[in-house]
Design a protein around this motif. Structure first.
Motif, PDB file in Angstrom:
ATOM      1  N   PRO A  25      57.310  37.380  65.579  1.00  0.00           N
ATOM      2  CA  PRO A  25      57.153  36.872  66.952  1.00  0.00           C
ATOM      3  C   PRO A  25      56.132  35.727  67.051  1.00  0.00           C
ATOM      4  CG  PRO A  25      57.176  39.269  66.968  1.00  0.00           C
ATOM      5  CD  PRO A  25      57.104  38.844  65.529  1.00  0.00           C
ATOM      6  N   THR A  26      55.042  35.830  66.304  1.00  0.00           N
ATOM      7  CA  THR A  26      54.039  34.765  66.339  1.00  0.00           C
ATOM      8  C   THR A  26      54.586  33.502  65.680  1.00  0.00           C
ATOM      9  OG1 THR A  26      52.274  36.416  66.309  1.00  0.00           O
ATOM     10  CG2 THR A  26      51.655  34.171  65.739  1.00  0.00           C
ATOM     11  N   ALA A  27      55.302  33.654  64.584  1.00  0.00           N
ATOM     12  CA  ALA A  27      55.917  32.497  63.908  1.00  0.00           C
ATOM     13  C   ALA A  27      56.890  31.791  64.854  1.00  0.00           C
ATOM     14  CB  ALA A  27      56.621  32.940  62.631  1.00  0.00           C
ATOM     15  N   ARG A  28      57.662  32.575  65.612  1.00  0.00           N
ATOM     16  CA  ARG A  28      58.603  31.962  66.563  1.00  0.00           C
ATOM     17  C   ARG A  28      57.862  31.151  67.617  1.00  0.00           C
ATOM     18  NH1 ARG A  28      61.573  36.794  65.710  1.00  0.00           N
ATOM     19  NH2 ARG A  28      60.545  37.834  67.450  1.00  0.00           N
ATOM     20  N   ARG A  29      56.709  31.655  68.071  1.00  0.00           N
ATOM     21  CA  ARG A  29      55.923  30.917  69.063  1.00  0.00           C
ATOM     22  C   ARG A  29      55.394  29.609  68.473  1.00  0.00           C
ATOM     23  NH1 ARG A  29      52.034  35.025  70.189  1.00  0.00           N
ATOM     24  NH2 ARG A  29      50.717  33.407  71.070  1.00  0.00           N
ATOM     25  N   VAL A  30      54.947  29.652  67.219  1.00  0.00           N
ATOM     26  CA  VAL A  30      54.474  28.426  66.568  1.00  0.00           C
ATOM     27  C   VAL A  30      55.609  27.409  66.492  1.00  0.00           C
ATOM     28  CG1 VAL A  30      53.634  27.431  64.394  1.00  0.00           C
ATOM     29  CG2 VAL A  30      52.698  29.614  65.224  1.00  0.00           C
ATOM     30  N   ASP A  43      55.167  11.235  68.092  1.00  0.00           N
ATOM     31  CA  ASP A  43      55.597  10.527  66.888  1.00  0.00           C
ATOM     32  C   ASP A  43      55.159  11.247  65.624  1.00  0.00           C
ATOM     33  OD1 ASP A  43      56.715   8.227  68.249  1.00  0.00           O
ATOM     34  OD2 ASP A  43      54.634   7.731  68.754  1.00  0.00           O
ATOM     35  N   PHE A  44      54.193  12.156  65.754  1.00  0.00           N
ATOM     36  CA  PHE A  44      53.657  12.882  64.604  1.00  0.00           C
ATOM     37  C   PHE A  44      53.035  14.165  65.124  1.00  0.00           C
ATOM     38  CE2 PHE A  44      51.225  13.945  60.938  1.00  0.00           C
ATOM     39  CZ  PHE A  44      51.783  13.251  59.876  1.00  0.00           C
ATOM     40  N   ILE A  45      53.215  15.259  64.401  1.00  0.00           N
ATOM     41  CA  ILE A  45      52.660  16.547  64.820  1.00  0.00           C
ATOM     42  C   ILE A  45      51.712  17.039  63.741  1.00  0.00           C
ATOM     43  CG2 ILE A  45      53.167  18.945  65.425  1.00  0.00           C
ATOM     44  CD1 ILE A  45      55.981  17.915  66.333  1.00  0.00           C
ATOM     45  N   LEU A  46      50.473  17.329  64.120  1.00  0.00           N
ATOM     46  CA  LEU A  46      49.479  17.904  63.224  1.00  0.00           C
ATOM     47  C   LEU A  46      49.184  19.318  63.701  1.00  0.00           C
ATOM     48  CD1 LEU A  46      47.316  17.727  60.971  1.00  0.00           C
ATOM     49  CD2 LEU A  46      45.757  16.788  62.719  1.00  0.00           C
ATOM     50  N   VAL A  47      49.431  20.293  62.848  1.00  0.00           N
ATOM     51  CA  VAL A  47      49.164  21.695  63.182  1.00  0.00           C
ATOM     52  C   VAL A  47      47.840  22.058  62.519  1.00  0.00           C
ATOM     53  CG1 VAL A  47      50.012  24.066  63.046  1.00  0.00           C
ATOM     54  CG2 VAL A  47      51.622  22.169  63.336  1.00  0.00           C
ATOM     55  N   THR A  48      46.878  22.494  63.318  1.00  0.00           N
ATOM     56  CA  THR A  48      45.497  22.582  62.855  1.00  0.00           C
ATOM     57  C   THR A  48      45.002  23.978  62.495  1.00  0.00           C
ATOM     58  OG1 THR A  48      44.698  22.707  65.128  1.00  0.00           O
ATOM     59  CG2 THR A  48      44.827  20.513  64.114  1.00  0.00           C
ATOM     60  N   SER A  51      46.237  29.539  59.156  1.00  0.00           N
ATOM     61  CA  SER A  51      46.880  30.860  59.204  1.00  0.00           C
ATOM     62  C   SER A  51      48.346  30.792  59.607  1.00  0.00           C
ATOM     63  CB  SER A  51      46.138  31.785  60.181  1.00  0.00           C
ATOM     64  OG  SER A  51      44.861  32.095  59.688  1.00  0.00           O
ATOM     65  N   ILE A  52      48.733  29.724  60.322  1.00  0.00           N
ATOM     66  CA  ILE A  52      50.122  29.612  60.774  1.00  0.00           C
ATOM     67  C   ILE A  52      50.932  28.641  59.924  1.00  0.00           C
ATOM     68  CG2 ILE A  52      49.599  30.324  63.140  1.00  0.00           C
ATOM     69  CD1 ILE A  52      49.667  27.396  63.975  1.00  0.00           C
ATOM     70  N   GLY A  53      50.392  28.300  58.752  1.00  0.00           N
ATOM     71  CA  GLY A  53      51.058  27.351  57.867  1.00  0.00           C
ATOM     72  C   GLY A  53      52.512  27.653  57.562  1.00  0.00           C
ATOM     73  N   PRO A  54      52.858  28.887  57.197  1.00  0.00           N
ATOM     74  CA  PRO A  54      54.261  29.175  56.885  1.00  0.00           C
ATOM     75  C   PRO A  54      55.205  28.925  58.074  1.00  0.00           C
ATOM     76  CG  PRO A  54      52.861  30.865  55.952  1.00  0.00           C
ATOM     77  CD  PRO A  54      51.974  30.009  56.826  1.00  0.00           C
ATOM     78  N   ALA A  55      54.736  29.175  59.282  1.00  0.00           N
ATOM     79  CA  ALA A  55      55.563  28.893  60.465  1.00  0.00           C
ATOM     80  C   ALA A  55      55.682  27.389  60.678  1.00  0.00           C
ATOM     81  CB  ALA A  55      54.975  29.562  61.705  1.00  0.00           C
ATOM     82  N   THR A  56      54.648  26.662  60.327  1.00  0.00           N
ATOM     83  CA  THR A  56      54.691  25.201  60.412  1.00  0.00           C
ATOM     84  C   THR A  56      55.772  24.658  59.491  1.00  0.00           C
ATOM     85  OG1 THR A  56      52.338  25.161  60.921  1.00  0.00           O
ATOM     86  CG2 THR A  56      53.318  23.100  60.162  1.00  0.00           C
ATOM     87  N   ASP A  57      55.865  25.224  58.304  1.00  0.00           N
ATOM     88  CA  ASP A  57      56.897  24.800  57.354  1.00  0.00           C
ATOM     89  C   ASP A  57      58.293  25.028  57.931  1.00  0.00           C
ATOM     90  OD1 ASP A  57      54.889  24.117  55.563  1.00  0.00           O
ATOM     91  OD2 ASP A  57      54.989  26.036  54.508  1.00  0.00           O
ATOM     92  N   LEU A  58      58.479  26.126  58.655  1.00  0.00           N
ATOM     93  CA  LEU A  58      59.776  26.390  59.306  1.00  0.00           C
ATOM     94  C   LEU A  58      60.040  25.373  60.412  1.00  0.00           C
ATOM     95  CD1 LEU A  58      59.593  30.283  59.688  1.00  0.00           C
ATOM     96  CD2 LEU A  58      61.073  28.993  58.130  1.00  0.00           C
ATOM     97  N   GLY A  59      59.039  25.138  61.251  1.00  0.00           N
ATOM     98  CA  GLY A  59      59.195  24.198  62.362  1.00  0.00           C
ATOM     99  C   GLY A  59      59.490  22.791  61.895  1.00  0.00           C
ATOM    100  N   ARG A  60      58.907  22.409  60.785  1.00  0.00           N
ATOM    101  CA  ARG A  60      59.122  21.072  60.214  1.00  0.00           C
ATOM    102  C   ARG A  60      60.602  20.802  59.961  1.00  0.00           C
ATOM    103  NH1 ARG A  60      55.800  21.074  55.331  1.00  0.00           N
ATOM    104  NH2 ARG A  60      54.166  20.158  56.594  1.00  0.00           N
ATOM    105  N   GLN A  61      61.319  21.827  59.592  1.00  0.00           N
ATOM    106  CA  GLN A  61      62.744  21.683  59.273  1.00  0.00           C
ATOM    107  C   GLN A  61      63.609  21.453  60.505  1.00  0.00           C
ATOM    108  OE1 GLN A  61      64.066  24.923  56.718  1.00  0.00           O
ATOM    109  NE2 GLN A  61      61.978  25.154  55.964  1.00  0.00           N
ATOM    110  N   LEU A  62      63.060  21.697  61.691  1.00  0.00           N
ATOM    111  CA  LEU A  62      63.855  21.669  62.914  1.00  0.00           C
ATOM    112  C   LEU A  62      63.631  20.441  63.792  1.00  0.00           C
ATOM    113  CD1 LEU A  62      63.413  25.432  63.883  1.00  0.00           C
ATOM    114  CD2 LEU A  62      65.338  24.366  62.673  1.00  0.00           C
ATOM    115  N   VAL A  63      62.704  19.573  63.386  1.00  0.00           N
ATOM    116  CA  VAL A  63      62.408  18.393  64.205  1.00  0.00           C
ATOM    117  C   VAL A  63      62.563  17.124  63.369  1.00  0.00           C
ATOM    118  CG1 VAL A  63      60.887  19.637  65.799  1.00  0.00           C
ATOM    119  CG2 VAL A  63      59.917  18.549  63.759  1.00  0.00           C
TER     120      VAL A  63
END
Length: 191
Positions: A25-30, A43-48, A51-63
């Motif tokens: 659920p937290t990964a989905r929110r990220v 134009d660019f997204i920085l996730v700071t 701890s949520i790095g793995p969800a960031t990797d998922l989100g990267r694939q969708l944008v």
């Protein structure tokens, strides 16, 4: 010439701590935040948060816009500094994603790296209770101990960087890397 737009959700880290890691659920929110940032026209997204790095990797694939984990430039540099990379964190939920990222960056660069993780037990609890002196003492001890075992030290949380700056030069003879400055320098090169 950069306009920064901040999206802050403090509950993400609280949920990660409560769940002892990144839950679905937290990964989905990220991922939702990453999608929202892209839809807002960034134009660019920085996730700071590491701890949520793995969800960031998922989100990267969708944008379509580039998405950077704050700790990626740090991890890329760390694996070039020697075969023993010490990783220090005050939260277990940050230690594992950071260590995993370093291993992935080492594999991508075909480098043989051994990650030496260390959790500074009690430091996070001290700082959230307002006892920064105890936090700083625990982190400083962890950094000094890790310096004797590693070729480079990675601070898994940006909040530890200020402690590293207070240590005498003679106490630590290996590079100490923290994510904020390296991520911003990376962004400056990109832009």
């Amino acid at each position: 010439q950069v306009e920064a737009v901040h999206m802050v959700d403090e509950s993400l880290l609280k949920d990660i701590i409560r769940d002892n890691g990144l839950s679905k659920p937290t990964a989905r929110r990220v991922v939702g935040h990453i999608l929202s940032a892209a839809q807002a026209g960034t134009d660019f997204i920085l996730v700071t948060c590491s701890s949520i790095g793995p969800a960031t990797d998922l989100g990267r694939q969708l944008v379509e816009v580039p998405v950077l984990r704050v700790d990626e430039p740090m991890a890329e540099l760390a694996v070039t500094q020697g075969p023993r990379v010490g990783v220090i964190a005050t939260l277990a939920s940050t230690l594992t994603p950071t260590a995993d990222l370093i291993r992935a960056k080492a594999a991508a660069q075909a480098r043989d790296v051994r990650v030496l993780p260390r959790l500074c037990e009690g430091a996070f609890q001290a700082v959230i209770s307002g006892d920064t002196a105890t936090h700083d003492r625990i982190v400083a001890s962890g950094i000094q101990d890790m310096a004797r075992q590693s070729d480079v030290i990675v601070l898994a949380q940006a909040s530890m960087a200020r402690v590293a700056q207070t240590l005498p030069e003679a106490a630590v003879t290996v590079p100490i890397l923290a994510s904020p400055r390296l991520a911003i320098e990376h962004l400056a090169r990109v832009f």
